[in-house]
Write an enzyme that holds these catalytic residues in place. Sequence first.
Site, PDB file in Angstrom:
ATOM      1  N   LYS A  60      36.476  37.664  38.901  1.00 59.09           N
ATOM      2  CA  LYS A  60      35.323  38.234  39.602  1.00 59.09           C
ATOM      3  C   LYS A  60      34.032  37.646  39.040  1.00 59.09           C
ATOM      4  CE  LYS A  60      37.276  42.840  40.506  1.00 59.09           C
ATOM      5  NZ  LYS A  60      37.163  42.864  41.974  1.00 59.09           N
ATOM      6  N   ARG A  86      47.253  46.332  45.317  1.00 60.02           N
ATOM      7  CA  ARG A  86      48.327  46.465  46.312  1.00 60.02           C
ATOM      8  C   ARG A  86      49.666  46.004  45.754  1.00 60.02           C
ATOM      9  NH1 ARG A  86      45.032  42.678  50.360  1.00 60.02           N
ATOM     10  NH2 ARG A  86      43.366  43.606  49.135  1.00 60.02           N
TER      11      ARG A  86
HETATM   12  N1  BES Z   1      39.379  46.784  42.314  1.00 57.47           N
HETATM   13  C1  BES Z   1      39.016  45.935  43.382  1.00 57.47           C
HETATM   14  C2  BES Z   1      38.323  46.682  44.527  1.00 57.47           C
HETATM   15  C3  BES Z   1      37.011  47.329  44.220  1.00 57.47           C
HETATM   16  C4  BES Z   1      35.828  46.737  44.578  1.00 57.47           C
HETATM   17  C5  BES Z   1      36.966  48.590  43.660  1.00 57.47           C
HETATM   18  C6  BES Z   1      34.630  47.363  44.339  1.00 57.47           C
HETATM   19  C7  BES Z   1      35.763  49.211  43.422  1.00 57.47           C
HETATM   20  C8  BES Z   1      34.602  48.611  43.769  1.00 57.47           C
HETATM   21  C9  BES Z   1      40.239  45.242  43.961  1.00 57.47           C
HETATM   22  O1  BES Z   1      41.275  45.009  43.082  1.00 57.47           O
HETATM   23  C10 BES Z   1      39.770  43.925  44.468  1.00 57.47           C
HETATM   24  O2  BES Z   1      39.312  43.155  43.676  1.00 57.47           O
HETATM   25  N2  BES Z   1      39.856  43.714  45.772  1.00 57.47           N
HETATM   26  C11 BES Z   1      39.396  42.526  46.360  1.00 57.47           C
HETATM   27  C12 BES Z   1      40.376  42.106  47.420  1.00 57.47           C
HETATM   28  C13 BES Z   1      40.192  40.712  47.920  1.00 57.47           C
HETATM   29  C14 BES Z   1      40.533  39.731  46.834  1.00 57.47           C
HETATM   30  C15 BES Z   1      41.063  40.504  49.114  1.00 57.47           C
HETATM   31  C16 BES Z   1      38.029  42.786  46.985  1.00 57.47           C
HETATM   32  O3  BES Z   1      37.791  43.892  47.481  1.00 57.47           O
HETATM   33  O4  BES Z   1      37.190  41.905  46.929  1.00 57.47           O
HETATM   34 ZN    ZN Z   2      41.037  43.207  41.996  1.00 61.30          ZN
END
Ligand code: BES
Ligand code: ZN
Length: 500
Positions: free
Chosen positions: A278, A352
């Site tokens: 991230k 997921r």
């Molecule tokens: N933990 C994150 C989602 C999240 C985002 C939680 C903001 C709380 C606040 C999750 O694991 C994630 O990173 N999801 C990605 C999915 C993408 C790679 C398809 C996302 O939401 O960007």
């Molecule tokens: Zn994630």
Amino acid sequence: MNLELIDAKVPEIQGAVLVLPAFEVKKGSNDLQSSGLDEVDRVSGGLVRELYRTGEFKGKALEALLLHRVYGLHTPRLLLIGCGEREKLTPALLGKLAGTAVRTLKQKSLMDATLYLDALMAEEGNVAEIASGAVAGDFEVHHLKTQEKDDKIFAQFRIAMDGGAAMLQGAMQKGKILGEAQNYARDLANMPGNLLPPRELVEKAKELARQTAVQVDILYRSRMEELGMGALLAVAQGSEEPPFLVHMVYEPDSVTSPIHLGLIGKAVTFDSGGISIKPSDGMEKMKYDMAGGAAVLGAMRAIAALRPNMRISSFVPIVENMPSGKAMRPGDILKSLSGKTIEVLNTDAEGRLILADAITYAKQQGCTHLVDAATLTGAIAVALGYEHVGLFSNNDAFSAQISEAAKAAGERFWPMPLDDEYKEYLKSDFADIANIGGRWGGACTAAKFLEEFAGDTPWAHLDIAGTAWLENPKPYMPKGPTGVAVKTFVELAVRMAHRS
Ligand code: BES
Ligand code: ZN
Ligand code: ZN
């Protein structure tokens, strides 16, 4: 916080502060619509009507006004809190009102209050929400600040009514249990990744089980390998911290219901994104990527106390998602517990993966109905902002039941689509399914991915990524973890047990 429910008339009320809910009064109207306010107005010689007449107090939702030395009252202070139009009053708003009272008074080091309910408001749903709202309002996030005094805990919160308090003690107790369960989940969600890595979160779960007599079975890495939980294991493999799956079982005194509810919660103690790392801006927030798991643990705590007559199990997969020389890579193909193969196109779509195996495991354990809560996608916040939990389900009747439970619990859920077309977004050239679905509809494709593993079992998914953390404080809630889904889980369990 000490909670008490008592019989008392307004002028008799003792303690530091009298709190009165006050409705919005139409301009020029003389009707305060509340016997408590009428009484204060009468003993004080017209103070309340004067405040409305001058417009200094309007009764707008959660508007607060603290007054001193009101003539005719025993308490040295009076706190008026607005609750909007009487016809629109809900138990949830009264809960927020109680939380607002607690937070407003605490700021002034006033730690003792009595909230008066007139005869029309003195009923079960209101009392339960007021109790849970007061307890939730007392929550703070400053435990780790060394200069902050920890005596900032509200001492005494009383709910007073003209009569019949004895009949409502159970409702107050239920509210207290719910508020405490919510705060328990919030404390966990607030803990940073270094202080609450998977092995520590597991200790918390064990401690909870000891305290509540809920049975607990911890699955360690070796067991997961034997079972073939390839998706869960892959997420954990980049971290020095080993993974766990916490399986709890609540058994009622007598099992009469054929329903076996399974609650599942995502618990990534820190989500760096893994190799698909991230951006550093805001990454610190990923300490709350275990809020779904925390909500499940909080719900089990309350369920164990309320003892609904139905079997309820919980499943919390716990991992840390880190990049390293051992981490899973984009392109890796995993064999999940269900037997389905998954192509990892983005290691940041890890929630997921761990949920897929937890869902399959929950089905293997005999659950007939499943609900998961997960901070699953940023996309749910794009769709619904910070206001609503996204509710996805493969079963309309079950989804409706959950919506009703959420409404009763004062939490806002919004139904989201799961059309078959979303499945096509998840096509993989090399495995049964890919773990991401491309740019659009991210919350829907994530849910669709989970549905593949739920199969025909009635299942619902709560995407709480937008609602598990409050960025801008509210009068009844500080910035930080919200404990969302705890109350709905418990309400759902109680209702399902009641129906079956
Ligand atoms: N933990 C994150 C989602 C999240 C985002 C939680 C903001 C709380 C606040 C999750 O694991 C994630 O990173 N999801 C990605 C999915 C993408 C790679 C398809 C996302 O939401 O960007
Ligand atoms: Zn994630
Ligand atoms: Zn995540």
